[in-house]
Design a protein around this motif. Structure first.
Motif, short mmCIF file in Angstrom:
data_model
loop_
_atom_site.label_atom_id
_atom_site.label_comp_id
_atom_site.label_asym_id
_atom_site.label_seq_id
_atom_site.Cartn_x
_atom_site.Cartn_y
_atom_site.Cartn_z
N LYS A 222 -57.27 -29.19 45.24
CA LYS A 222 -56.88 -30.57 45.55
C LYS A 222 -55.59 -30.94 44.82
CE LYS A 222 -61.38 -32.65 46.65
NZ LYS A 222 -62.40 -33.63 46.20
N ASP A 223 -55.52 -30.55 43.53
CA ASP A 223 -54.30 -30.83 42.75
C ASP A 223 -53.10 -30.11 43.35
OD1 ASP A 223 -55.78 -32.36 41.05
OD2 ASP A 223 -56.08 -30.77 39.54
N ASP A 224 -53.34 -28.83 43.73
CA ASP A 224 -52.25 -28.06 44.34
C ASP A 224 -51.80 -28.71 45.63
OD1 ASP A 224 -52.42 -26.26 42.29
OD2 ASP A 224 -53.64 -24.80 43.39
N LEU A 225 -52.79 -29.19 46.40
CA LEU A 225 -52.46 -29.84 47.67
C LEU A 225 -51.61 -31.08 47.45
CD1 LEU A 225 -52.77 -30.13 50.73
CD2 LEU A 225 -54.93 -31.32 50.31
N GLU A 226 -51.98 -31.88 46.45
CA GLU A 226 -51.21 -33.10 46.16
C GLU A 226 -49.79 -32.75 45.73
OE1 GLU A 226 -51.93 -36.25 46.67
OE2 GLU A 226 -53.82 -35.57 47.61
N LYS A 227 -49.70 -31.69 44.90
CA LYS A 227 -48.36 -31.27 44.46
C LYS A 227 -47.51 -30.82 45.63
CE LYS A 227 -49.78 -29.77 39.84
NZ LYS A 227 -49.97 -28.60 38.94
N VAL A 228 -48.15 -30.06 46.53
CA VAL A 228 -47.41 -29.58 47.72
C VAL A 228 -46.98 -30.75 48.59
CG1 VAL A 228 -47.64 -28.31 49.88
CG2 VAL A 228 -48.43 -27.29 47.74
N LYS A 229 -47.91 -31.69 48.74
CA LYS A 229 -47.58 -32.86 49.55
C LYS A 229 -46.39 -33.62 48.96
CE LYS A 229 -52.09 -33.89 51.64
NZ LYS A 229 -53.17 -34.87 51.69
N LYS A 230 -46.42 -33.81 47.63
CA LYS A 230 -45.33 -34.52 46.96
C LYS A 230 -44.01 -33.76 47.15
CE LYS A 230 -48.05 -36.81 43.38
NZ LYS A 230 -48.33 -36.90 41.92
N LYS A 231 -44.10 -32.45 46.99
CA LYS A 231 -42.90 -31.63 47.13
C LYS A 231 -42.34 -31.71 48.54
CE LYS A 231 -41.18 -27.04 46.07
NZ LYS A 231 -41.53 -25.69 45.59
N VAL A 232 -43.29 -31.67 49.51
CA VAL A 232 -42.85 -31.75 50.91
C VAL A 232 -42.21 -33.10 51.18
CG1 VAL A 232 -43.67 -31.88 53.28
CG2 VAL A 232 -44.50 -30.08 51.78
N ARG A 233 -42.84 -34.16 50.67
CA ARG A 233 -42.25 -35.49 50.87
C ARG A 233 -40.88 -35.59 50.22
NH1 ARG A 233 -47.63 -37.32 49.95
NH2 ARG A 233 -47.10 -37.75 47.75
N LYS A 234 -40.78 -35.01 49.03
CA LYS A 234 -39.49 -35.05 48.32
C LYS A 234 -38.41 -34.30 49.09
CE LYS A 234 -37.46 -34.19 43.82
NZ LYS A 234 -37.67 -33.67 42.45
N GLU A 235 -38.77 -33.12 49.57
CA GLU A 235 -37.82 -32.31 50.33
C GLU A 235 -37.41 -33.04 51.60
OE1 GLU A 235 -36.38 -29.49 49.68
OE2 GLU A 235 -37.34 -29.27 47.73
N LYS A 236 -38.39 -33.69 52.20
CA LYS A 236 -38.08 -34.41 53.45
C LYS A 236 -37.14 -35.58 53.18
CE LYS A 236 -40.33 -36.53 57.40
NZ LYS A 236 -41.61 -36.91 58.00
N ASN A 237 -37.44 -36.29 52.09
CA ASN A 237 -36.58 -37.42 51.72
C ASN A 237 -35.16 -36.96 51.42
OD1 ASN A 237 -38.65 -39.24 52.05
ND2 ASN A 237 -39.31 -39.14 49.88
N ASN A 238 -35.06 -35.82 50.74
CA ASN A 238 -33.73 -35.27 50.41
C ASN A 238 -32.97 -34.92 51.68
OD1 ASN A 238 -34.15 -35.54 47.68
ND2 ASN A 238 -34.90 -33.43 47.40
N GLU A 239 -33.66 -34.33 52.62
CA GLU A 239 -33.03 -33.95 53.89
C GLU A 239 -32.57 -35.19 54.64
OE1 GLU A 239 -35.71 -31.60 56.09
OE2 GLU A 239 -35.55 -29.84 54.79
N GLU A 240 -33.38 -36.24 54.61
CA GLU A 240 -33.00 -37.48 55.29
C GLU A 240 -31.78 -38.10 54.62
OE1 GLU A 240 -36.48 -39.85 55.22
OE2 GLU A 240 -37.44 -38.80 56.91
N ASP A 241 -31.80 -38.03 53.29
CA ASP A 241 -30.63 -38.59 52.57
C ASP A 241 -29.38 -37.80 52.92
OD1 ASP A 241 -32.26 -40.46 51.43
OD2 ASP A 241 -32.54 -39.36 49.53
N GLU A 242 -29.48 -36.50 52.96
CA GLU A 242 -28.33 -35.66 53.29
C GLU A 242 -27.84 -35.94 54.71
OE1 GLU A 242 -29.46 -31.65 52.64
OE2 GLU A 242 -29.45 -31.80 50.44
N ASP A 243 -28.78 -36.10 55.61
CA ASP A 243 -28.40 -36.39 57.00
C ASP A 243 -27.69 -37.74 57.08
OD1 ASP A 243 -29.50 -34.06 57.81
OD2 ASP A 243 -31.43 -34.94 58.46
N GLU A 244 -28.18 -38.66 56.30
CA GLU A 244 -27.57 -40.00 56.30
C GLU A 244 -26.14 -39.93 55.73
OE1 GLU A 244 -28.50 -44.50 54.65
OE2 GLU A 244 -29.99 -42.89 54.38
N ASP A 245 -25.97 -39.15 54.68
CA ASP A 245 -24.64 -38.99 54.08
C ASP A 245 -23.69 -38.32 55.07
OD1 ASP A 245 -25.51 -40.15 51.76
OD2 ASP A 245 -25.93 -38.25 50.72
#
Length: 263
Positions: A222-245
């Protein structure tokens, strides 16, 4: 061993009763049809009817004398008689022979033998001693022949009873033996079941440990899943920010290119 002793004791009691039978022959009197008559008396252990029947058979076989009780229905049924018969051992004249059996509740059977030469001329020890002695001899001979046969039959019957008891005891012992074997088999089955239960109990303990480990692993996953989810969200947010830039850069370049053309 106790059972064998019991059997021997039982046979001893039965066979020794032969010697317990005292052979007593007495001269006494009885009341017969209102008259006191002198008789030969002996006592025997068997029952009244049996003694009477055996004495009838003895007189028939030995002296061809048919003792009949049917004509004595108006008297005591214990009486039997043979009328106008020849018994040379007693008299060279025809006589009437009488016999009676009487059985007490606890005592032996009394056999009474008496006779007359007719018209109630009773044969007595005083009036005809030889004939009276002959009646005593008949009583003695009958007793000597009958009692051994009687007790021999009693011993045979007792032996048969012992044999039956031995068979019963053998059947009982065999059943006990079978039950003991079944008990031993059940004991082995119980031991096997107890061993199986021990193994199952150990397996339960092992499964408890495995369950604890599995629960910990679930929590970890469960902890690993939460970490992965956070990482995925972070990566997604970074990609969106890059696309916006990148979009902003393109807009800027586009505007700048449009301005140069106007000059």
């Amino acid at each position: 061993m106790k059972y064998l002793i019991s059997i021997i004791s039982f046979l001893f009691i039965v066979t020794s009763s032969t010697f317990a039978q005292e052979l007593n022959f007495e001269i006494t009197t009885i009341d017969f049809d209102g008259e006191e008559v002198e008789v030969v008396q002996t006592s025997l252990e068997p029952g009244s009817k049996e003694v009477r029947d055996e004495f009838e058979n003895y007189m028939d076989d030995t002296y061809s004398v048919d003792l009949d009780g049917k004509k004595f229905l108006f008297f005591d049924k214990g009486y039997i008689k043979a009328e106008a018969v020849e018994i040379p051992a007693i008299s060279d004249k025809k006589i009437t022979l009488y016999a009676k059996t009487s059985e007490s509740e606890k005592g032996p059977t009394d056999l009474y033998i008496f006779a007359s030469t007719g018209n109630k001329n009773w044969i007595t020890e005083k009036s005809n001693p030889d004939a009276f002695d002959a009646m005593q001899e008949i009583a003695q001979e009958f007793t000597a022949k009958y009692l051994p046969e009687y007790y021999s039959d009693e011993v045979d019957n007792a032996k048969e009873q012992v044999a039956d008891l031995e068979d019963d005891m053998k059947d009982i012992r065999d059943e006990i033996s079978d039950n003991e074997k079944e008990i031993e088999n059940k004991k082995e089955e119980i031991k096997d079941l107890e061993k199986k239960n021990e193994e199952l109990s150990m397996k339960i303990d092992e499964n408890k440990d495995n369950k604890k480990k599995a629960v910990k692993n679930v929590d970890k996953r469960k902890d690993d899943l939460e970490k992965v989810k956070k990482k995925v969200r972070k990566e997604k947010n970074n990609e969106e920010d890059e696309d916006e830039d990148d979009e902003k850069k393109r807009e800027k370049n586009k505007k700048e290119g449009s301005g140069e053309n106007n000059i």
